[in-house]
Motif scaffolding. Structure first.
Motif, PDB file in Angstrom:
ATOM      1  N   LEU A 168      -0.356  -8.021  -8.362  1.00 22.97           N
ATOM      2  CA  LEU A 168      -0.470  -9.121  -9.323  1.00 22.97           C
ATOM      3  C   LEU A 168       0.775  -9.995  -9.402  1.00 22.97           C
ATOM      4  O   LEU A 168       0.723 -11.074  -9.985  1.00 22.97           O
ATOM      5  CB  LEU A 168      -0.785  -8.556 -10.712  1.00 22.97           C
ATOM      6  N   SER A 169       1.879  -9.545  -8.833  1.00 28.35           N
ATOM      7  CA  SER A 169       3.137 -10.273  -8.946  1.00 28.35           C
ATOM      8  C   SER A 169       3.566 -10.875  -7.605  1.00 28.35           C
ATOM      9  O   SER A 169       3.594 -10.180  -6.589  1.00 28.35           O
ATOM     10  CB  SER A 169       4.236  -9.333  -9.452  1.00 28.35           C
ATOM     11  N   SER A 170       3.964 -12.131  -7.624  1.00 25.15           N
ATOM     12  CA  SER A 170       4.445 -12.788  -6.399  1.00 25.15           C
ATOM     13  C   SER A 170       5.779 -12.200  -5.930  1.00 25.15           C
ATOM     14  O   SER A 170       6.151 -12.368  -4.773  1.00 25.15           O
ATOM     15  CB  SER A 170       4.584 -14.291  -6.627  1.00 25.15           C
ATOM     16  N   GLN A 171       6.488 -11.500  -6.816  1.00 27.30           N
ATOM     17  CA  GLN A 171       7.762 -10.877  -6.449  1.00 27.30           C
ATOM     18  C   GLN A 171       7.596  -9.854  -5.327  1.00 27.30           C
ATOM     19  O   GLN A 171       8.541  -9.560  -4.605  1.00 27.30           O
ATOM     20  CB  GLN A 171       8.372 -10.173  -7.666  1.00 27.30           C
ATOM     21  N   TRP A 172       6.407  -9.289  -5.199  1.00 25.71           N
ATOM     22  CA  TRP A 172       6.154  -8.239  -4.227  1.00 25.71           C
ATOM     23  C   TRP A 172       5.508  -8.754  -2.949  1.00 25.71           C
ATOM     24  O   TRP A 172       5.429  -8.015  -1.966  1.00 25.71           O
ATOM     25  CB  TRP A 172       5.268  -7.161  -4.839  1.00 25.71           C
ATOM     26  N   GLU A 226       0.810  -1.226   0.000  1.00 26.02           N
ATOM     27  CA  GLU A 226       0.000   0.000   0.000  1.00 26.02           C
ATOM     28  C   GLU A 226       0.843   1.274   0.000  1.00 26.02           C
ATOM     29  O   GLU A 226       0.369   2.334  -0.374  1.00 26.02           O
ATOM     30  CB  GLU A 226      -0.948   0.019   1.193  1.00 26.02           C
ATOM     31  N   SER A 227       2.101   1.177   0.434  1.00 26.17           N
ATOM     32  CA  SER A 227       2.962   2.367   0.470  1.00 26.17           C
ATOM     33  C   SER A 227       3.619   2.664  -0.880  1.00 26.17           C
ATOM     34  O   SER A 227       4.245   3.702  -1.038  1.00 26.17           O
ATOM     35  CB  SER A 227       4.045   2.200   1.536  1.00 26.17           C
ATOM     36  N   LEU A 228       3.460   1.773  -1.844  1.00 25.23           N
ATOM     37  CA  LEU A 228       4.047   1.979  -3.174  1.00 25.23           C
ATOM     38  C   LEU A 228       3.262   3.042  -3.945  1.00 25.23           C
ATOM     39  O   LEU A 228       2.074   3.243  -3.691  1.00 25.23           O
ATOM     40  CB  LEU A 228       4.038   0.664  -3.965  1.00 25.23           C
ATOM     41  N   ARG A 266       1.506  -0.055  -7.545  1.00 24.31           N
ATOM     42  CA  ARG A 266       0.748  -0.848  -6.571  1.00 24.31           C
ATOM     43  C   ARG A 266      -0.056  -1.960  -7.242  1.00 24.31           C
ATOM     44  O   ARG A 266      -0.050  -3.101  -6.785  1.00 24.31           O
ATOM     45  CB  ARG A 266      -0.178   0.076  -5.783  1.00 24.31           C
ATOM     46  N   LEU A 267      -0.728  -1.655  -8.330  1.00 22.57           N
ATOM     47  CA  LEU A 267      -1.524  -2.667  -9.036  1.00 22.57           C
ATOM     48  C   LEU A 267      -0.636  -3.797  -9.533  1.00 22.57           C
ATOM     49  O   LEU A 267      -0.956  -4.976  -9.353  1.00 22.57           O
ATOM     50  CB  LEU A 267      -2.300  -2.041 -10.199  1.00 22.57           C
TER      51      LEU A 267
END
Length: 172
Positions: free
Chosen positions: A157-161, A145-147, A152-153
């Motif tokens: 969607l990415s497991s990297q995050w 949420e801080s991105l 953020r979207l």
């Protein structure tokens, strides 16, 4: 009490609680912990492009109950912003609770610093009943949420995050 976990550098992006302990220091319980961060390619690229990443250390003190869920007596959120400063080629770690800032020459040094939590005050002894037993639990998450909004979207969607540790729990 000390918790120990093995780390494998080849695993997916993660943060691990390698060890954690609480102790009574005067009238205040403090937490010390060692964390191991492994960032993936996408967070690393965002960091290199000046996007700050926020990690949140979540700590709870709980009272176990027999027939009901454990009661949360105290909850603490310690937040750290990790940022690359391209002009100086340095990494900046800011404690968002205290605004204390530390600068590092390398990413490895900054992550090592983020992974060393020492004597963090978590609870005053006077708030607890000395006849009762209590549990402490802790985890670390990357705060998506801080991105910035456009990132953020993609991060959702990415497991990297999706970087977070499991909850670690031990007796206070």
């Amino acid at each position: 009490v000390i918790l120990t976990c093995a780390a494998n550098a080849q695993e997916d992006p993660s943060v691990r609680i390698a060890s954690a302990e609480t102790r009574l220091d005067g009238e205040v319980y403090t937490l010390s912990a060692d964390l191991e961060y492994a960032l993936g390619a996408e967070p690393m690229e965002a960091l290199a492009n000046g996007v700050p990443i926020v990690f949140e250390l979540q700590i709870e003190v709980r009272a176990p109950r027999r027939l009901l869920p454990d009661a949360t007596l105290a909850s603490l959120r310690q937040r750290y912003r990790f940022k690359f400063l391209s002009l100086t080629q340095r990494y900046l770690v800011t404690n968002l609770n205290t605004n204390e800032r530390n600068c590092f020459r390398s990413q490895a040094e900054a992550l090592e610093f983020l992974g060393r939590i020492r004597d963090l005050p978590i609870l005053d002894r006077a708030l607890l009943d000395p006849r009762e037993a209590y549990l402490v639990r802790m985890r670390v998450i990357l705060d998506i949420e801080s991105l910035p909004a456009p990132l953020r979207l993609l991060a959702y969607l990415s497991s990297q995050w999706r970087i977070s540790s499991e909850w670690a729990e031990w007796s206070l």
